[in-house]
Design an enzyme around this catalytic site. Structure first.
Site, PDB file in Angstrom:
ATOM      1  CB  SER A 254      38.423  13.582  -8.904  1.00  0.00           C
ATOM      2  OG  SER A 254      37.441  12.839  -9.606  1.00  0.00           O
ATOM      3  CE  LYS A 255      38.383  21.014  -9.790  1.00  0.00           C
ATOM      4  NZ  LYS A 255      39.070  21.835 -10.786  1.00  0.00           N
ATOM      5  NE  ARG A 256      35.319   9.848 -11.905  1.00  0.00           N
ATOM      6  CZ  ARG A 256      36.589   9.706 -11.532  1.00  0.00           C
ATOM      7  NH1 ARG A 256      37.447  10.701 -11.700  1.00  0.00           N
ATOM      8  NH2 ARG A 256      37.021   8.578 -11.000  1.00  0.00           N
ATOM      9  CG  HIS A 257      33.775  11.226  -7.056  1.00  0.00           C
ATOM     10  ND1 HIS A 257      35.141  11.120  -7.071  1.00  0.00           N
ATOM     11  CD2 HIS A 257      33.306  10.064  -7.597  1.00  0.00           C
ATOM     12  CE1 HIS A 257      35.484   9.955  -7.595  1.00  0.00           C
ATOM     13  NE2 HIS A 257      34.392   9.296  -7.931  1.00  0.00           N
ATOM     14  N   GLY A 258      31.530  15.473  -7.411  1.00  0.00           N
ATOM     15  CA  GLY A 258      30.833  16.597  -6.766  1.00  0.00           C
ATOM     16  C   GLY A 258      31.830  17.523  -6.107  1.00  0.00           C
TER      17      GLY A 258
END
Length: 485
Positions: A254-258
């Protein structure tokens, strides 16, 4: 070509996620390794979120990655149209058929009534499911609802106590009970649009899709779709659910992984062949365990039956390593073309003539083999484009070393007196000045490097100095000398 047919069916409601593009890639590799037809279908029935721009972006990303399709909106085939919004009449016809055969019905329940039923089920400790309250409406009841202005949905009847089984090509045998599917399901919404599970069955059946390859987040949809296939007398395709891609912390990517959209990598200057190579190895590996492969080699070695069911991890370090290998193999001209937009966006360059192009070629050549992706050039080569460089506490220590001032003043004087600064000239000059100042090795070179570049490591000074030019070098040496205590 065989009768095997696969498809990639994205919704044009946003940028393409890495997981979706990997699904497209697996369909493509299956088609090219098994001699199947690859169909691109656009699922654009979400009227509020779908847009032409996002559809164009789907084409752009697939083309960039090197995924070609055989039939699609822009490549007419025998089973079009290939946009769902152009197939609405087809869905209505089959919905009507199911109503006539008493396999579906119109439901007039309001959102409030459905919410009330859901709450009651939760209070009882049951799995929320549609109660079936509109399944047996009389003609009079229907007419009363219509007079009230209620707009119906069409629901498909989910049989009670049925066990749905299918053999997944990746996951093996999957068994799901009909009682867990949430009750009679909506197949046409009140605005007349078909739901995903309904439209996808009709499209796959009429487009003669033999293998449905998609992400494992669709497993729960499969039994519902199988029931519709059976109700309409369609042949059921083979299903394969690829494992979802995880982030480094082993949760869903997801977005929190980049960056999670393929376009973000394209814009950063990752090369399509590196991304194609990297994504193909998420859940699959060739028998010889070779990692760097061309598209042709991947197609040749690809075996769909060898896809692992374990969830792969999106390892950005592995992608960066792989992309670096491909950048090293690329021509300098290709890397310059990819670097120019980044240098322009950073405000470093404007128009480019032949002189500027050749200078850029020399600058980018210094960094090319060390780049993990092309956008890094703006930071790596920054010193060539800015007027002044900044010094940190660490680099100031080097500038304040014992012989530093003597070295820098000697170098400045020599460069001021030079007519032309070439690589050969700088090489001879630095040798001569080491003897003159009687300062050798690091003690001689480090203060010069820091003064001119602001960094304590980087390309060779004999290459940097001529590319920076006489004026910049002199100005930076002056500034550094003035800062020395």
């Amino acid at each position: 070509m065989s009768n095997l047919r696969v498809r990639f069916a994205p919704s044009p409601t946003g940028a393409i996620h890495i997981g979706n593009i990997r699904t497209a890639l697996f369909n493509y590799l299956f088609s090219r390794s098994e001699g199947a037809t690859f169909v691109l279908r656009i699922e654009d029935t979400d009227l509020e979120r779908s847009s032409k721009e996002f559809e164009e972006l789907i084409f752009k990303e697939l083309e960039w990655l090197g995924i070609e399709w055989d039939e699609g909106p822009d490549k007419p085939g025998p089973y079009g149209p290939y946009r769902q919004s152009e197939r609405l009449e087809i869905y209505y016809k089959f919905a009507q058929k199911l109503i006539e055969e008493k396999k579906a019905y119109r439901c007039y329940c309001t959102p409030e009534e459905l919410e009330e039923d859901r709450k009651k089920a939760v209070e009882r400790g049951d799995i929320p499911r549609y109660s079936g309250r509109c399944r047996y409406l009389t003609k009079e009841q229907e007419e009363a609802f219509i007079r009230e202005g209620r707009k119906p949905v069409i629901r498909f009847i989910i049989p009670d106590d049925e066990v749905i089984e299918f053999e997944d090509m990746i996951k093996g045998k999957i068994t799901i009970k009909s009682d867990t599917l949430g009750g009679d399901m909506v197949i046409v919404k009140s605005d007349g649009m078909p739901t995903y599970n309904f439209a996808v069955v009709i499209d796959d059946a009429l487009m003669k899709i033999t293998h449905v390859i998609r992400g494992e987040d669709h497993i729960y949809n499969t039994p519902k779709q199988i029931l519709i296939y059976k109700a309409l007398g369609f042949e059921i395709p083979k299903f394969a659910h690829a494992p979802l891609i995880l982030g480094p912390d082993r949760t869903k990517l997801s977005k929190r992984h980049g960056n999670t959209y393929i376009g973000q990598y394209r814009e950063l200057g990752y090369l399509p062949e590196a991304m194609f190579n990297f994504l193909s190895l998420l859940s699959w590996s060739p028998e010889d365990n070779v990692e760097i492969m061309s598209k042709e080699e991947i197609i040749q070695k690809f075996n769909f039956r060898k896809i692992h069911s374990a969830n792969p991890v999106f390892d950005i370090e592995k992608l960066n390593w792989m992309n670096q290998q491909y950048i090293q193999k690329s021509s300098i001209e290709r890397i310059i073309d990819l670097a120019i937009p980044h240098l322009k966006a950073a405000g470093y360059i404007d128009e480019i003539d032949d002189v500027m192009y050749n200078w850029l070629k020399d600058v980018i050549s210094l960094y090319k083999d060390g780049l993990q992706y092309v956008a890094q050039i703006t930071e790596r080569a920054k010193m060539f484009f800015v007027e002044e460089v900044e010094y940190t506490d660490e680099t100031m220590k080097i500038l304040n070393s014992p012989n530093s001032k003597t070295v820098l003043e000697t170098v400045k004087k020599a460069i001021e007196e030079a007519d032309e600064i070439t690589e050969e000239y700088v090489k001879d000059l630095l040798k001569k000045l080491q003897k003159e100042t009687n300062v050798k090795g690091k003690e001689f070179f480090m203060p010069i490097r820091v003064a001119i570049t602001g960094e304590d490591h980087g390309p060779e000074l004999v290459k940097i100095i001529p590319l920076l030019g006489k004026d910049k070098v002199i100005n930076r040496l002056k500034k550094a000398i003035n800062l020395i205590k």
